[in-house]
Motif scaffolding. Structure first.
Motif, mmCIF file in Angstrom:
data_model
loop_
_atom_site.group_PDB
_atom_site.id
_atom_site.type_symbol
_atom_site.label_atom_id
_atom_site.label_comp_id
_atom_site.label_asym_id
_atom_site.label_seq_id
_atom_site.Cartn_x
_atom_site.Cartn_y
_atom_site.Cartn_z
ATOM 1 N N ASP A 7 -5.025 -31.623 5.768
ATOM 2 C CA ASP A 7 -4.863 -31.278 4.775
ATOM 3 C C ASP A 7 -4.288 -30.099 4.567
ATOM 4 O O ASP A 7 -5.407 -29.367 5.099
ATOM 5 N N SER A 8 -3.015 -29.778 4.654
ATOM 6 C CA SER A 8 -2.471 -27.969 4.466
ATOM 7 C C SER A 8 -0.856 -28.410 3.746
ATOM 8 O O SER A 8 -0.758 -28.977 3.900
ATOM 9 N N THR A 9 -1.166 -26.959 3.067
ATOM 10 C CA THR A 9 -0.389 -26.458 2.172
ATOM 11 C C THR A 9 0.622 -24.936 3.184
ATOM 12 O O THR A 9 -0.162 -23.620 3.382
ATOM 13 N N LEU A 10 1.762 -25.007 3.366
ATOM 14 C CA LEU A 10 2.426 -23.596 4.054
ATOM 15 C C LEU A 10 3.316 -23.440 3.869
ATOM 16 O O LEU A 10 4.521 -24.748 3.343
ATOM 17 N N ASP A 11 3.770 -22.139 3.681
ATOM 18 C CA ASP A 11 5.383 -21.767 2.981
ATOM 19 C C ASP A 11 6.205 -21.311 4.661
ATOM 20 O O ASP A 11 5.892 -21.337 5.660
ATOM 21 N N CYS A 12 7.133 -22.253 4.548
ATOM 22 C CA CYS A 12 7.972 -22.728 5.268
ATOM 23 C C CYS A 12 9.339 -22.274 4.864
ATOM 24 O O CYS A 12 10.045 -22.271 3.882
ATOM 25 N N GLU A 13 10.780 -22.036 6.129
ATOM 26 C CA GLU A 13 12.118 -21.690 5.817
ATOM 27 C C GLU A 13 12.641 -22.540 7.125
ATOM 28 O O GLU A 13 11.875 -22.576 7.931
ATOM 29 N N LEU A 27 27.280 -33.050 11.500
ATOM 30 C CA LEU A 27 26.106 -32.869 11.800
ATOM 31 C C LEU A 27 25.886 -32.226 11.071
ATOM 32 O O LEU A 27 26.434 -30.782 11.112
ATOM 33 N N LEU A 28 24.636 -31.670 10.438
ATOM 34 C CA LEU A 28 24.200 -30.174 9.737
ATOM 35 C C LEU A 28 22.523 -30.364 10.417
ATOM 36 O O LEU A 28 22.224 -30.694 10.924
ATOM 37 N N TYR A 29 22.785 -29.008 11.301
ATOM 38 C CA TYR A 29 21.695 -28.625 12.178
ATOM 39 C C TYR A 29 20.605 -27.809 11.236
ATOM 40 O O TYR A 29 20.882 -26.975 10.236
ATOM 41 N N LEU A 30 19.746 -27.810 11.015
ATOM 42 C CA LEU A 30 18.663 -27.191 9.966
ATOM 43 C C LEU A 30 17.399 -26.751 11.030
ATOM 44 O O LEU A 30 16.961 -27.267 12.201
ATOM 45 N N SER A 31 17.118 -25.873 11.506
ATOM 46 C CA SER A 31 15.923 -24.943 12.319
ATOM 47 C C SER A 31 14.457 -24.524 11.579
ATOM 48 O O SER A 31 15.003 -23.148 10.715
ATOM 49 N N PRO A 32 13.936 -25.047 10.831
ATOM 50 C CA PRO A 32 12.500 -24.652 10.328
ATOM 51 C C PRO A 32 11.908 -24.291 11.346
ATOM 52 O O PRO A 32 11.687 -23.532 12.141
ATOM 53 N N LYS A 33 10.574 -23.633 10.215
ATOM 54 C CA LYS A 33 9.597 -22.569 11.277
ATOM 55 C C LYS A 33 8.471 -22.168 9.755
ATOM 56 O O LYS A 33 9.323 -22.423 8.270
ATOM 57 N N VAL A 34 7.502 -22.164 10.483
ATOM 58 C CA VAL A 34 6.417 -21.523 9.758
ATOM 59 C C VAL A 34 6.451 -20.173 8.570
ATOM 60 O O VAL A 34 6.440 -19.273 8.978
ATOM 61 N N ALA A 35 6.769 -19.986 7.562
ATOM 62 C CA ALA A 35 7.080 -18.443 6.991
ATOM 63 C C ALA A 35 6.028 -17.658 6.795
ATOM 64 O O ALA A 35 6.094 -15.751 6.808
ATOM 65 N N GLU A 36 4.954 -18.154 7.112
ATOM 66 C CA GLU A 36 3.676 -17.452 6.378
ATOM 67 C C GLU A 36 3.087 -16.883 7.704
ATOM 68 O O GLU A 36 3.565 -17.933 8.990
ATOM 69 N N VAL A 57 4.583 -27.375 15.406
ATOM 70 C CA VAL A 57 5.320 -29.432 14.873
ATOM 71 C C VAL A 57 6.583 -28.380 14.096
ATOM 72 O O VAL A 57 7.663 -29.280 14.169
ATOM 73 N N LEU A 58 6.277 -27.759 13.265
ATOM 74 C CA LEU A 58 7.418 -26.977 12.094
ATOM 75 C C LEU A 58 8.193 -26.402 12.787
ATOM 76 O O LEU A 58 9.202 -25.648 11.516
ATOM 77 N N SER A 59 8.435 -25.380 13.799
ATOM 78 C CA SER A 59 8.787 -24.142 14.419
ATOM 79 C C SER A 59 9.663 -24.759 15.582
ATOM 80 O O SER A 59 9.221 -25.275 16.475
ATOM 81 N N GLY A 60 10.795 -23.684 16.338
ATOM 82 C CA GLY A 60 10.644 -23.481 17.377
ATOM 83 C C GLY A 60 12.273 -24.539 17.523
ATOM 84 O O GLY A 60 12.159 -24.787 18.882
ATOM 85 N N GLN A 61 12.219 -25.572 17.131
ATOM 86 C CA GLN A 61 13.873 -26.394 17.231
ATOM 87 C C GLN A 61 14.486 -26.334 15.991
ATOM 88 O O GLN A 61 14.131 -25.696 14.753
ATOM 89 N N GLU A 62 15.785 -26.720 15.982
ATOM 90 C CA GLU A 62 16.890 -27.263 15.824
ATOM 91 C C GLU A 62 17.192 -28.690 15.803
ATOM 92 O O GLU A 62 16.703 -29.151 16.673
ATOM 93 N N TYR A 63 17.443 -29.161 14.931
ATOM 94 C CA TYR A 63 17.137 -30.865 13.806
ATOM 95 C C TYR A 63 18.626 -30.845 13.442
ATOM 96 O O TYR A 63 19.278 -30.369 12.773
ATOM 97 N N PRO A 64 19.237 -31.586 14.393
ATOM 98 C CA PRO A 64 20.559 -32.037 13.745
ATOM 99 C C PRO A 64 20.536 -33.892 12.966
ATOM 100 O O PRO A 64 19.753 -33.856 12.993
ATOM 101 N N VAL A 65 21.320 -33.503 12.092
ATOM 102 C CA VAL A 65 21.008 -34.554 11.055
ATOM 103 C C VAL A 65 22.720 -35.014 11.133
ATOM 104 O O VAL A 65 23.603 -33.967 10.262
#
Length: 209
Positions: A110-116, A127-136, A151-159
């Motif tokens: 269980d964890s809480t992370l700041d992301c952007e 297509l909406l492209y989202l590129s998430p990453k861990v900000a902290e 899991v949360l960084s380094g990829q671009e996800y097409p929606v």
């Protein structure tokens, strides 16, 4: 990734609701576009309505990992910042830590992370492209932090943004059909903007008995 797919559906649902509630405004007479404006707080409520959702499709991490909720959603210039609460079960990591190969397993986490995440919209492909990453920044060598970053960084996800269903209305002896095509999706100043280009068709109703 299921979260991204559901996030895309949330945007479309928000557009429909705001249109029917008459919270749109003319953006450009020349281009005949209208825009739906959704405040960050309202968007956060929409997203949390579909949570928790499972994150899948990562080559270095196996097991079940869910995003339970997001808080403190901030919308900048095509940039989204938020705090994510995560829960995982039977998580296994096969990658590197400190440049060395590592295989790790967690019964639960269980964890809480700041992301952007940065966003961009391709209108031609819908297509909406989202590129998430861990900000902290995590502690050097922290195995759990490395797993979550993977899991949360380094990829671009097409929606895929599905085409909106036409809106039909009857006026006098005519039927109006309004077809809305999404031309852009962006964020700025704590607002989400969904810009659409309407096409109106009028049909004469058959009143013959």
């Amino acid at each position: 990734m299921k979260f991204i797919e559901r996030y895309g559906k949330t945007l479309v649902a928000a557009a429909i609701c705001m249109l029917l509630s008459a919270h749109s405004y003319a953006a450009s007479d020349k281009d005949r576009e209208v825009a739906v404006v959704i405040p960050a707080g309202v968007l956060q409520e929409f997203i949390n309505e579909v949570l928790p959702v499972e994150l899948t499709g990562h080559d270095k991490v196996s097991g079940a990992l869910w995003i339970r909720s997001i808080e403190d959603l901030k919308l900048g210039l095509d940039k989204v910042c938020f705090t994510a609460t995560l829960h995982g079960e039977d998580i296994a990591y096969n990658g590197k830590i400190g440049g060395l190969p590592a295989k790790l397993r967690f019964d639960a986490l269980d964890s809480t992370l700041d992301c952007e995440a940065s966003i961009r919209y391709d209108a031609d492909k819908r297509l909406l492209y989202l590129s998430p990453k861990v900000a902290e920044q995590g502690e050097k060598g922290n195995a759990l932090w490395m797993v979550l970053v993977s899991v949360l960084s380094g990829q671009e996800y097409p929606v895929e943004i599905r085409k909106l269903k036409p809106i039909a209305a009857k006026i006098s002896d005519k039927t109006l059909e309004i077809d809305m095509e999404i031309s852009n999706i962006s964020t700025e100043n704590e607002r989400l903007f969904i810009v659409m280009r309407p096409t109106v068709k009028a049909k004469q109703m058959d009143t013959a008995k």
